[in-house]
Write a protein that holds these residues in place. Structure first.
Motif, mmCIF file in Angstrom:
data_model
loop_
_atom_site.group_PDB
_atom_site.id
_atom_site.type_symbol
_atom_site.label_atom_id
_atom_site.label_comp_id
_atom_site.label_asym_id
_atom_site.label_seq_id
_atom_site.Cartn_x
_atom_site.Cartn_y
_atom_site.Cartn_z
ATOM 1 N N TRP A 149 11.436 -20.901 -21.137
ATOM 2 C CA TRP A 149 10.551 -19.082 -21.256
ATOM 3 C C TRP A 149 9.691 -20.212 -20.523
ATOM 4 O O TRP A 149 8.799 -19.272 -20.834
ATOM 5 C CB TRP A 149 11.061 -19.162 -23.524
ATOM 6 N N TYR A 150 9.301 -21.085 -21.407
ATOM 7 C CA TYR A 150 8.127 -21.690 -22.305
ATOM 8 C C TYR A 150 7.339 -22.103 -19.898
ATOM 9 O O TYR A 150 6.049 -21.847 -19.519
ATOM 10 C CB TYR A 150 7.857 -23.065 -22.668
ATOM 11 N N ASP A 162 -0.371 -12.400 -11.963
ATOM 12 C CA ASP A 162 -1.194 -11.499 -13.009
ATOM 13 C C ASP A 162 0.019 -10.472 -14.333
ATOM 14 O O ASP A 162 0.420 -11.236 -14.472
ATOM 15 C CB ASP A 162 -1.184 -9.781 -11.773
ATOM 16 N N MET A 163 -1.307 -9.669 -14.397
ATOM 17 C CA MET A 163 -0.631 -9.028 -15.944
ATOM 18 C C MET A 163 1.035 -8.240 -15.323
ATOM 19 O O MET A 163 1.968 -8.970 -17.094
ATOM 20 C CB MET A 163 -1.732 -7.715 -16.140
ATOM 21 N N GLU A 164 1.445 -8.085 -14.455
ATOM 22 C CA GLU A 164 3.046 -7.738 -14.876
ATOM 23 C C GLU A 164 3.590 -8.808 -14.543
ATOM 24 O O GLU A 164 4.865 -8.552 -14.737
ATOM 25 C CB GLU A 164 2.742 -6.860 -12.780
ATOM 26 N N GLY A 165 3.331 -9.823 -14.184
ATOM 27 C CA GLY A 165 4.127 -10.862 -13.269
ATOM 28 C C GLY A 165 4.440 -11.895 -15.343
ATOM 29 O O GLY A 165 5.419 -12.037 -15.371
ATOM 30 N N MET A 166 3.561 -11.745 -16.170
ATOM 31 C CA MET A 166 3.295 -12.042 -17.659
ATOM 32 C C MET A 166 4.558 -10.929 -18.135
ATOM 33 O O MET A 166 5.309 -11.689 -19.252
ATOM 34 C CB MET A 166 1.672 -12.268 -17.943
ATOM 35 N N ARG A 167 3.944 -9.866 -18.164
ATOM 36 C CA ARG A 167 4.878 -8.844 -19.157
ATOM 37 C C ARG A 167 6.266 -8.982 -18.605
ATOM 38 O O ARG A 167 7.387 -9.156 -20.162
ATOM 39 C CB ARG A 167 4.787 -7.310 -17.708
ATOM 40 N N ALA A 168 6.908 -9.574 -18.009
ATOM 41 C CA ALA A 168 8.081 -10.407 -17.979
ATOM 42 C C ALA A 168 8.791 -11.931 -19.176
ATOM 43 O O ALA A 168 9.481 -11.365 -19.891
ATOM 44 C CB ALA A 168 8.683 -11.188 -16.825
ATOM 45 N N CYS A 170 6.450 -11.603 -21.921
ATOM 46 C CA CYS A 170 6.201 -10.815 -22.684
ATOM 47 C C CYS A 170 6.049 -9.646 -23.016
ATOM 48 O O CYS A 170 5.324 -8.771 -22.422
ATOM 49 C CB CYS A 170 4.989 -11.648 -23.234
ATOM 50 N N PRO A 171 7.049 -8.346 -23.201
ATOM 51 C CA PRO A 171 7.307 -7.167 -22.288
ATOM 52 C C PRO A 171 6.262 -6.060 -23.797
ATOM 53 O O PRO A 171 6.107 -4.709 -23.734
ATOM 54 C CB PRO A 171 9.009 -6.983 -22.759
ATOM 55 N N THR A 172 6.149 -6.813 -24.954
ATOM 56 C CA THR A 172 5.833 -5.747 -25.816
ATOM 57 C C THR A 172 4.260 -6.396 -26.383
ATOM 58 O O THR A 172 3.880 -5.185 -26.544
ATOM 59 C CB THR A 172 6.349 -6.023 -26.715
ATOM 60 N N TRP A 173 3.707 -7.390 -25.075
ATOM 61 C CA TRP A 173 2.381 -6.879 -25.289
ATOM 62 C C TRP A 173 1.593 -5.971 -24.849
ATOM 63 O O TRP A 173 1.814 -5.409 -23.395
ATOM 64 C CB TRP A 173 1.451 -8.300 -25.175
ATOM 65 N N THR A 174 0.382 -6.027 -24.625
ATOM 66 C CA THR A 174 -1.329 -4.708 -24.453
ATOM 67 C C THR A 174 -1.062 -5.753 -23.309
ATOM 68 O O THR A 174 -0.738 -6.842 -22.733
ATOM 69 C CB THR A 174 -2.150 -4.204 -24.842
ATOM 70 N N GLU A 175 -1.544 -4.040 -22.169
ATOM 71 C CA GLU A 175 -2.242 -4.954 -21.136
ATOM 72 C C GLU A 175 -3.608 -5.617 -21.337
ATOM 73 O O GLU A 175 -3.268 -7.074 -20.603
ATOM 74 C CB GLU A 175 -2.631 -3.596 -20.257
ATOM 75 N N LEU A 178 -1.760 -9.495 -22.182
ATOM 76 C CA LEU A 178 -1.420 -10.235 -20.847
ATOM 77 C C LEU A 178 -1.838 -10.413 -19.990
ATOM 78 O O LEU A 178 -1.939 -11.847 -19.167
ATOM 79 C CB LEU A 178 -0.010 -9.016 -19.638
ATOM 80 N N ARG A 179 -2.759 -9.997 -19.713
ATOM 81 C CA ARG A 179 -4.267 -10.664 -18.715
ATOM 82 C C ARG A 179 -4.784 -11.803 -19.836
ATOM 83 O O ARG A 179 -4.970 -12.816 -18.734
ATOM 84 C CB ARG A 179 -5.288 -9.572 -18.743
ATOM 85 N N LEU A 180 -5.307 -11.547 -20.751
ATOM 86 C CA LEU A 180 -5.447 -13.197 -21.268
ATOM 87 C C LEU A 180 -4.820 -13.752 -20.877
ATOM 88 O O LEU A 180 -5.466 -15.465 -20.573
ATOM 89 C CB LEU A 180 -5.877 -13.205 -22.398
ATOM 90 N N ARG A 181 -3.175 -13.757 -21.539
ATOM 91 C CA ARG A 181 -2.427 -14.970 -21.162
ATOM 92 C C ARG A 181 -2.247 -15.275 -19.785
ATOM 93 O O ARG A 181 -2.150 -16.560 -19.594
ATOM 94 C CB ARG A 181 -1.083 -14.686 -21.739
ATOM 95 N N ALA A 182 -2.373 -14.761 -18.661
ATOM 96 C CA ALA A 182 -2.116 -14.741 -17.516
ATOM 97 C C ALA A 182 -2.794 -15.680 -16.622
ATOM 98 O O ALA A 182 -2.952 -16.734 -15.988
ATOM 99 C CB ALA A 182 -2.103 -13.875 -16.258
ATOM 100 N N GLN A 183 -4.344 -15.078 -17.262
ATOM 101 C CA GLN A 183 -5.190 -15.894 -17.008
ATOM 102 C C GLN A 183 -5.416 -17.767 -17.195
ATOM 103 O O GLN A 183 -6.544 -18.895 -17.093
ATOM 104 C CB GLN A 183 -7.184 -15.672 -18.011
ATOM 105 N N TRP A 184 -5.242 -17.524 -18.719
ATOM 106 C CA TRP A 184 -5.132 -19.299 -19.749
ATOM 107 C C TRP A 184 -4.095 -20.321 -19.107
ATOM 108 O O TRP A 184 -4.173 -21.181 -19.973
ATOM 109 C CB TRP A 184 -5.657 -18.862 -20.768
#
Length: 275
Positions: A149-150, A162-168, A170-175, A178-184
């Protein structure tokens, strides 16, 4: 509301570059309160805890650490990513910052780092908050999350996700989350993550708990499967003064799921209420 973020900075501590974000400062009532050191989890660079640090910064002089191998702190193929090295980093950071009185607030892996560091009774440590620490270890049940998973999400982040790719993942996270996690997320060294994950199963933090000499608060997630009621009972047997609170309507990433409940769970344990 005006930000409480003065700056980020780097220091040389325990022989490596450690990066941190600083919130709050020492003006007003904050000068009378212990500083706070926030220690994030296994794939959480300091910036992903900025929303929490902003709230802490309104009440306390607050520092958020990039644990070695994450964010802007040092990372390399030769670096020691063990729990012991991380604990020494934490102690060296407080010395480098010349903090006289401070509390550890660690989440997940960060809580394990706090436990390992606190067992040596570092100078100036006054309290510790242990937020949903993995209780896996030698001869114990495995940590419920799986390593792929990591590592799979880090691999995608290194290529650009991108944000949508990260949603898979972390499906419950806000946009925004998700953007911040995708960035960092790409700043999390895979070797560091693997070492920490393996350490969840080889490091015995339960042996450290009887050595705690400061007031400690164990905060757990109502919906989580990381710390069960039986685990709480065992930890309080090992550290009889350990207080405990469960945050309702929250999984392991407690402030992401129930931010208000997270702040309320501290009560006045740190010397001032967060809400």
């Amino acid at each position: 509301m005006q930000s409480t973020y003065p700056h980020g900075a780097n220091v040389t501590a325990n022989g490596i570059r450690q990066h941190y974000l600083h919130y709050g400062g020492t003006a007003g009532e904050r000068a009378t309160r212990d500083a706070i050191i926030l220690i994030p989890g296994i794939t959480s660079p300091a910036v992903t805890w900025a929303f929490v640090a902003e709230t802490f910064g309104r009440h306390f002089d607050t520092y958020v650490l990039d644990v070695r191998g994450r964010g802007l702190s040092e990372a390399s193929d030769e670096l020691d990513y063990s729990l012991d090295a991380q604990a020494e980093d934490l102690k060296a950071l407080t010395e480098a910052l010349k903090l006289d009185r401070y509390a550890y607030v660690g989440h997940s892996m960060g809580a394990r780092i706090a436990i390992r560091a606190a067992r040596t009774q570092p100078r100036g440590l006054t309290r510790a908050v242990l937020i949903d620490p993995p209780v896996s270890g030698p001869g114990r049940r495995a940590y419920p999350s799986k390593l792929p998973w990591y590592t799979d999400s880090i691999a995608l982040a290194k290529k650009g996700i991108d944000m949508e790719g990260m949603r898979a993942f972390c499906p419950t996270w806000t946009e925004e989350q998700l953007r911040l996690r995708a960035q960092w997320l790409h700043t999390c060294d895979e070797r560091a993550v693997r070492a920490s994950f393996e350490g969840f199963h080889t490091d015995d933090i339960h042996a450290d708990l009887p050595k705690l000499r400061v007031p400690a608060l164990l905060m757990t997630a109502e919906r989580g499967d990381v710390v069960l009621d039986s685990d709480v009972a065992e930890m309080q047997t090992l550290a009889p003064e350990l207080q405990h609170t469960r945050v309702p309507n929250a999984g392991h990433m407690i402030p992401w799921d129930n931010e208000a409940g997270f702040y309320a769970a501290f009560g006045d344990f740190l010397g001032a209420k967060l809400v």
